[in-house]
Design an enzyme around this catalytic site. Structure first.
Site, short mmCIF file in Angstrom:
data_model
loop_
_atom_site.label_atom_id
_atom_site.label_comp_id
_atom_site.label_asym_id
_atom_site.label_seq_id
_atom_site.Cartn_x
_atom_site.Cartn_y
_atom_site.Cartn_z
N PHE A 191 2.08 -11.58 4.93
CA PHE A 191 1.11 -10.67 4.18
C PHE A 191 1.24 -11.20 2.69
O PHE A 191 2.32 -11.69 2.35
CB PHE A 191 1.14 -9.13 4.12
CG PHE A 191 0.10 -8.26 4.17
CD1 PHE A 191 -0.70 -8.59 5.45
CD2 PHE A 191 -0.38 -7.38 3.58
CE1 PHE A 191 -1.80 -7.89 5.98
CE2 PHE A 191 -1.49 -6.65 3.96
CZ PHE A 191 -2.13 -6.69 5.06
N HIS A 228 -8.32 -4.77 -4.54
CA HIS A 228 -8.15 -5.40 -3.32
C HIS A 228 -9.12 -6.75 -3.59
O HIS A 228 -10.21 -6.61 -3.77
CB HIS A 228 -8.55 -4.46 -2.24
CG HIS A 228 -7.82 -5.20 -0.94
ND1 HIS A 228 -8.44 -6.50 -0.39
CD2 HIS A 228 -6.75 -4.91 -0.09
CE1 HIS A 228 -8.00 -6.64 0.76
NE2 HIS A 228 -6.85 -5.84 0.89
N GLN A 247 -5.79 -1.09 -8.93
CA GLN A 247 -5.53 -2.24 -8.03
C GLN A 247 -6.78 -2.45 -7.41
O GLN A 247 -7.51 -1.87 -6.78
CB GLN A 247 -4.59 -2.24 -6.81
CG GLN A 247 -4.49 -3.50 -6.01
CD GLN A 247 -3.52 -3.48 -5.05
OE1 GLN A 247 -3.50 -2.86 -3.97
NE2 GLN A 247 -2.60 -4.32 -5.47
N ARG A 264 -2.38 -9.78 -4.85
CA ARG A 264 -3.80 -9.06 -4.90
C ARG A 264 -4.35 -9.15 -6.30
O ARG A 264 -5.45 -9.43 -6.27
CB ARG A 264 -3.61 -7.62 -4.43
CG ARG A 264 -3.39 -7.59 -3.08
CD ARG A 264 -3.73 -6.18 -2.52
NE ARG A 264 -3.43 -6.12 -1.24
CZ ARG A 264 -3.13 -4.85 -0.22
NH1 ARG A 264 -2.98 -3.84 -1.10
NH2 ARG A 264 -3.13 -4.83 0.96
N HIS A 286 -8.75 -0.42 -4.80
CA HIS A 286 -8.20 -0.11 -3.69
C HIS A 286 -7.25 0.91 -3.59
O HIS A 286 -6.74 1.63 -3.01
CB HIS A 286 -7.68 -1.52 -3.06
CG HIS A 286 -7.03 -1.49 -1.65
ND1 HIS A 286 -7.56 -0.85 -0.74
CD2 HIS A 286 -5.65 -1.67 -1.44
CE1 HIS A 286 -7.01 -1.13 0.46
NE2 HIS A 286 -5.81 -1.51 0.01
N ARG A 307 0.53 -3.60 -6.55
CA ARG A 307 1.28 -3.23 -5.18
C ARG A 307 0.96 -4.33 -4.18
O ARG A 307 -0.02 -4.87 -4.23
CB ARG A 307 0.42 -1.92 -4.77
CG ARG A 307 1.03 -1.50 -3.49
CD ARG A 307 0.64 -0.06 -2.77
NE ARG A 307 -0.83 -0.26 -2.61
CZ ARG A 307 -1.15 -0.69 -1.26
NH1 ARG A 307 -0.51 -1.36 -0.44
NH2 ARG A 307 -2.53 -0.71 -0.96
N LEU A 324 -13.19 -2.13 2.87
CA LEU A 324 -12.12 -3.06 2.83
C LEU A 324 -12.31 -3.98 3.97
O LEU A 324 -12.45 -3.52 5.07
CB LEU A 324 -10.86 -2.12 3.36
CG LEU A 324 -9.58 -3.05 3.17
CD1 LEU A 324 -9.32 -3.51 1.77
CD2 LEU A 324 -8.55 -2.19 3.45
N GLU A 372 -6.25 -7.51 4.44
CA GLU A 372 -5.48 -8.63 3.99
C GLU A 372 -4.98 -9.43 5.21
O GLU A 372 -4.80 -10.53 5.28
CB GLU A 372 -4.45 -8.19 3.15
CG GLU A 372 -3.65 -9.33 2.41
CD GLU A 372 -2.85 -8.84 1.35
OE1 GLU A 372 -3.09 -7.85 0.56
OE2 GLU A 372 -1.76 -9.46 0.97
#
Lengths: 242, 584, 245
Positions: free
Chosen positions: B122, B237, B235, B285, B350, B385, B251, B254
């Site tokens: 990730f 995304h 954040q 991100r 996000h 994050r 979404l 990821e």
């Protein structure tokens, strides 16, 4: 697509109600839930509809759209070109208000299923093929559309005798877990009432997650019940085999 | 007129029935406390269900060199070092246990060929670290916790909205809430309260968040005297759906990039080469989101202003097995077959890194007896994050908050007193808009708030934009006092929106004030007028307090790491890599 | 419950949900009538080396019953308790329900498969065992159909009988009860070294077949029917046997 769409939405509560028409402008890619949100924001702020994620992950927005049991967030408005879109609450559960129904019975039943009882402590060594079956059932988003469509609950209102497809696959996933040690067959045959299912498969048809409820869950469980209660010979063979 | 209301009394009251709330409740119940959980939605529907990619924990199942030090290292680096190192340390140490515990409770993760829990790569994680179940990990997690909680004697109150926390001589005393079903009120007296209500992504229009993410608990706690920290850190995304309009923001996990998905601009160029040549698509991100945004700004975007994400080279069978949710989502909502063609993605709000300031070990806020865990709390993620850290966050700190509350009630056994007059006054306040026709439409106020936030506190920010935004928010705050909710109290979404909007306005002010004060670019905060990361701002967090109804903003020093932890960042590579002697 | 019943089914409003249950009634009803006619009015299914599946086996070891009834009850009960036919029978004959979400007229006295007679469906596997025995005889018949007085040969009848027994075999091996017995009932699909167990491989194979169980159910029923019709027409001299070589 038409510039204006017409929705006929059930408005009412426990004491009754009727459908009411709303006309709203169409938008590209709109789903029925978007249409209901538009009505809320511009025409009827107190229109009750349950929803959370709007991405078919949470299973909150179950309803009946033009006679089909569906998720509001996954049903495109342009599937109903030149048609009035009738939106009604799930039939099997008591209406709280408008499209919101009281599904608490399902949680009561979930609570009554004996939990996972692993033979050993994690980390477990399990192959993917050992968990494939369980993962299919664990895709369930608890939208309760299967419970809604199941004729045993819907038409015969036999909620005291049969717990419905959702509970059947919950029990299946536990029974099929390679490390589980609890036995739920007595429950299945008894209180959960698997015998009430007559495998007419409507639960499988409506499942938005595509879970093969009947073939992979209920029928294997019916066979497991048969193993224990209707097949003394097979039972003996299995005992000796162990 | 005063309301007759039902009254409950608990040792520990947990507000929020997502992952953090349920994990806290399990911990508290296992400790023998009498526990109640309140949730705005049905059990198992909370925003946790939306988490897709995985839960980050250094189990080392596929990369044995992984360990808590490397997870700690990645988390701090990704947070641009304004995170609380203590929080990140306990987090990375305890995450593996929390994941294994789920397996013990019945979670069924994808497996490695050796039969262990599978872990996928990730963004900005040094090793393959995310335990997952296809692209529905959050669902697995919340279902497991739901099933666990149903075997305990925890009382779960579903579809109930808390509106105010009460204090007794400065100590937490409980909360009042109303049932969404019929609008009747209930009072919950409690010796300790855990806030686990998640984030406030609904402040923005283009968001991956579900309707619940309105920051209720953070706002309630803030009004009760708790401090907010790092609020400016919101954040984006990098990959949300951008077309059609109805699904904008939903979404795209990821995991698509984790499984090898490539990002290209309209000219077919893998543009991440320019922004992070080493990590490319799997950069952090903030970097990827800005990359996509910049490409679109430069006129190299897709038809609807995003970037192309392409996973077709993995083949239909693999995609359908590892990313079944994504496949279906695009098929059903956008008529796009992701196994055959690239698809459009763009940044979407996000996660909110900021939130209630809590103790790293007990999750206690500055209000005695009040605890917070999960997205509504802050400290772990700093300025950005890492993907997969939110699910381990709610597990680690859900448990710690439950344990913290248990410890607190052992030292404070008496049931605090709640002032009857205060309760009645709150009920009258909440009921005021019901049935009124003339006034502000809460849906319209919400939409306006979203516009203000997008225009003035979005992905790129400037001082003057933010100042203007603050002005508009304060104006809107005035207007919002006059919101009305025609209809009755029975399941009235308009009325529910009134509560949500009030909470979001409270938080939006703190976000903008924090963003104004942080005159630099760091992580999620991107200031066009201060494009560089500045050392002086790396030493401070911005803390907000409510004083006489006014939001006041202060600085607070970032806790300094002890030597042995600092050394982890001086090895020239991530600890696990340096230790194994392999090149990064 | 406040809201009145409304039709819910897989498709959209106005879709022809009633076609399937009525077709089921028609097909099964005609097959049933044909079988009854055979039992009471026909005494043989033999035409030289061809034998109708309704009349196999011919030897009855001294047990005196109507020739067609001697074994007919086995496949009949096997099919009547089959998970696929059950769905079609409950939908078509009992309207329980006719189609998904179609309101039912009888609301009370529903006991599903918990009481007589439908509790008998639990004995499906026993009828499967018996059906296998019958299947052995049918294979023998099919082989005999290739042995003519002058030796090996292929006639239209031999091919029909072979196709029929292949379809019946597919139907029997794709049975849900068999799927369970062969491996579905086990919870461990892997050996200690991580490799798949034999039961797993068998279960996978039967599961794949099982997906077409409904199809096999219909076409094997029609093939049985057609085989008998063909042989009966030969017996009555309506048509003449075709011999390829």
């Amino acid at each position: 697509m038409a510039e204006e769409i017409t929705l006929s939405v059930f408005r009412g509560d426990r004491s009754g109600g009727r459908e009411q028409e709303y006309k709203i402008p169409a938008m590209t890619g709109m789903v029925v839930l978007d249409a209901l949100h538009y009505i809320q924001a511009h025409q009827a702020p107190d229109l009750a509809v349950r929803w959370n994620c709007k991405a078919a992950h949470c299973g909150s927005c179950s309803a009946e759209i033009n006679g089909s049991a569906k998720l509001l967030c996954k049903t495109r408005v342009d599937d109903y070109e030149n048609e009035v879109i009738h939106v009604r609450p799930m039939h099997t559960f008591p209406v709280i208000k408008d499209l919101v129904t009281d599904v608490s019975w399902n949680y009561e039943k979930l609570r009554q299923i004996p939990a996972f009882q692993p033979a050993i402590n994690a980390p477990f060594t399990l192959q993917q093929r050992d968990v494939d079956r369980l993962q299919e059932f664990r895709r369930c988003i608890e939208c309760f559309l299967c419970q809604n469509i199941c004729h045993v609950l819907r038409d015969h209102d036999a909620k005291d005798a049969y717990w419905g497809p959702r509970m059947m696959i919950r029990i299946s996933e536990l029974q099929m877990h390679p490390l589980d040690t609890a036995d739920r067959l007595d429950l299945l045959k008894g209180a959960a009432g698997i015998g009430y299912c007559n495998i007419t498969k409507c639960c499988t048809v409506v499942c938005p997650q595509g879970i093969n409820i009947t073939e992979n869950g209920i029928i294997p469980m019916k066979e497991s019940v048969a193993d224990k209660y209707f097949d003394p010979l097979g039972g003996l063979v299995r005992k000796m085999h162990k | 007129m005063s309301e007759n209301i039902e009254s409950h009394s608990y040792d520990i009251l947990i507000i929020g029935s997502g992952g953090a709330g349920l994990r806290a409740a399990i911990a508290a119940a296992e400790g023998g406390a009498k526990v109640a959980v309140l949730g705005k939605s049905l059990l198992g529907k909370a925003h946790t269900v939306m988490a897709e990619g995985g839960v980050a924990a250094s189990l080392g199942n596929v990369d044995p060199d992984d360990g808590w030090e490397t997870h700690f290292y990645d988390t701090m680096r990704s947070g641009h070092f304004i995170n609380n190192y203590k929080t990140a340390e306990v987090f990375s140490k305890e995450a593996p246990q929390r994941v294994l515990e789920l397996e013990q409770w019945g979670a069924v993760f994808d497996r490695t060929p050796e039969g262990k829990i599978m872990q996928r790569p990730f963004g900005a994680h040094t090793f393959r670290r995310l335990a997952h179940v296809g692209d529905r990990t959050g669902m697995e997690l919340i279902r497991t916790l739901e099933q666990k909680i149903l075997t305990t004697n925890v009382d779960v109150f579903q579809e109930i909205t808390a509106t105010k926390l009460f204090l007794d001589n400065g100590r937490i005393a409980g909360a009042v809430a109303y049932y969404r079903e019929d609008g009747r009120f209930a009072l919950f007296a409690a010796k300790a309260v855990v806030i686990a209500t998640g984030g406030w992504g609904k402040l923005f229009k283009v968001t991956s968040n579900s309707w619940e993410s309105t920051g209720d608990g953070a706002a309630l706690a803030f009004r009760a005297g708790a401090e907010l920290i790092d609020m400016e850190m919101v954040q984006f995304h990098p990959t949300g759906m951008v077309w059609p309009p109805g699904v904008r923001g939903i979404l795209v996990t990821e995991g698509v990039r984790g499984e090898g998905g490539l990002l290209r601009n309209s000219e077919g160029e893998r543009f991440m080469e320019k922004y992070d040549p080493q990590r490319m698509e799997l950069s952090s991100r903030d970097v990827v989101a800005r990359g996509i945004y910049k490409e679109a700004q430069a006129g190299r975007g897709t038809p609807h202003g995003g970037a192309w994400l392409d996973i077709t080279h993995r083949g239909p069978e693999y995609i359908k097995r590892k990313l079944p949710g994504m496949y279906q989502q695009f098929m059903a909502l956008a008529d796009v077959d992701i196994t055959k063609t690239p698809f459009e993605v763009g940044p979407t709000i996000h996660y909110t890194m900021g939130g209630l300031k809590v103790d790293a070990y007990s999750c206690a806020t500055n209000v005695p007896g009040l605890f917070a865990a999960g997205e509504c709390a802050a400290g772990l993620h700093g300025a950005n994050r890492l993907g997969g850290n939110s699910l381990s966050d709610i597990l680690v700190f859900g448990k710690r908050a439950g344990d913290g509350a248990l410890e607190f009630i052992q030292g404070n056994e008496g049931m605090p007193r709640i002032d009857e007059g205060e309760v009645q006054a709150e009920i009258q306040r909440v009921l005021a808009p019901v049935g009124k026709e003339d006034g502000e439409n809460p849906y319209a106020i919400h939409e306006r708030l979203q516009e203000i936030m997008a225009d003035h506190a979005g992905i790129s920010r400037t001082g003057s934009d933010l100042e203007k935004g603050l002005e508009l928010i304060l104006e809107l705050k005035e207007r919002s006092r006059n919101m009305v909710a025609p209809g009755s109290r029975a399941f009235n979404p308009g009325w529910h929106t009134v509560q949500d909007v009030s909470n979001m306005i409270t938080l939006s002010e703190a976000i903008v004030r924090g963003a104004i004060e942080r005159k630099e670019s760091r992580g999620a905060q991107w200031r066009l007028d201060f494009p560089d990361e500045l050392e002086e701002f790396g030493k401070v967090n911005f803390v907000h307090k409510l004083e006489d109804g006014e939001v006041k903003t202060y600085t607070s020093p970032v806790p300094e790491m002890p030597k042995e932890l600092q050394e982890l960042f001086e090895l020239g590579a991530a600890p696990g890599v340096a230790k194994s002697g392999k090149k990064e | 419950m406040a809201q009145p019943a409304q039709a819910v089914h897989g498709g959209k409003t106005g879709s022809a949900w009633w076609v399937e249950p009525y077709l089921t009634v028609l097909a099964l009803g005609l097959f049933g009538l044909y079988s009854i006619w055979l039992v009471f009015f026909q005494h043989t299914g033999q035409f030289h080396n061809y034998l109708s599946p309704f009349f196999s086996p011919t030897q009855s070891w001294g047990i005196k019953v109507l020739p067609a009834l001697w074994v007919l009850w086995v496949p009949l009960l096997f099919r009547a308790t089959c998970y696929y036919y059950r769905k079609e029978i409950y939908r078509g004959f009992f309207h329980d329900p006719m189609a998904c979400g179609i309101p039912e007229s009888r609301r009370k006295f529903y006991f599903g498969e918990t009481r007589f007679p439908f509790i008998w469906t639990n004995l499906h596997r026993w009828f499967w065992y018996l059906a296998l025995v019958v299947l052995v005889f049918l294979w023998i018949d099919a082989i005999r159909a290739f042995i003519f007085p002058n030796g090996f040969g292929v006639g239209l009848g031999s091919i029909i009988m072979l196709v029929n027994v292949v379809l019946l075999t597919l139907y029997s091996l794709s049975c849900h009860a068999f799927r369970h017995l062969v491996g579905g009932g086990s919870t461990r699909f892997s050996c200690a070294d991580g490799s798949p167990t034999t039961r797993y491989k068998l279960w996978r194979t039967v599961s794949d077949l099982n997906q077409r169980h409904g199809l096999f159910a219909w076409i094997s029923m029609f093939s049985v029917w057609f085989t008998d019709v063909y042989i009966r027409m030969l017996i009555y001299g309506v048509i003449h046997p075709v011999r390829f070589f």
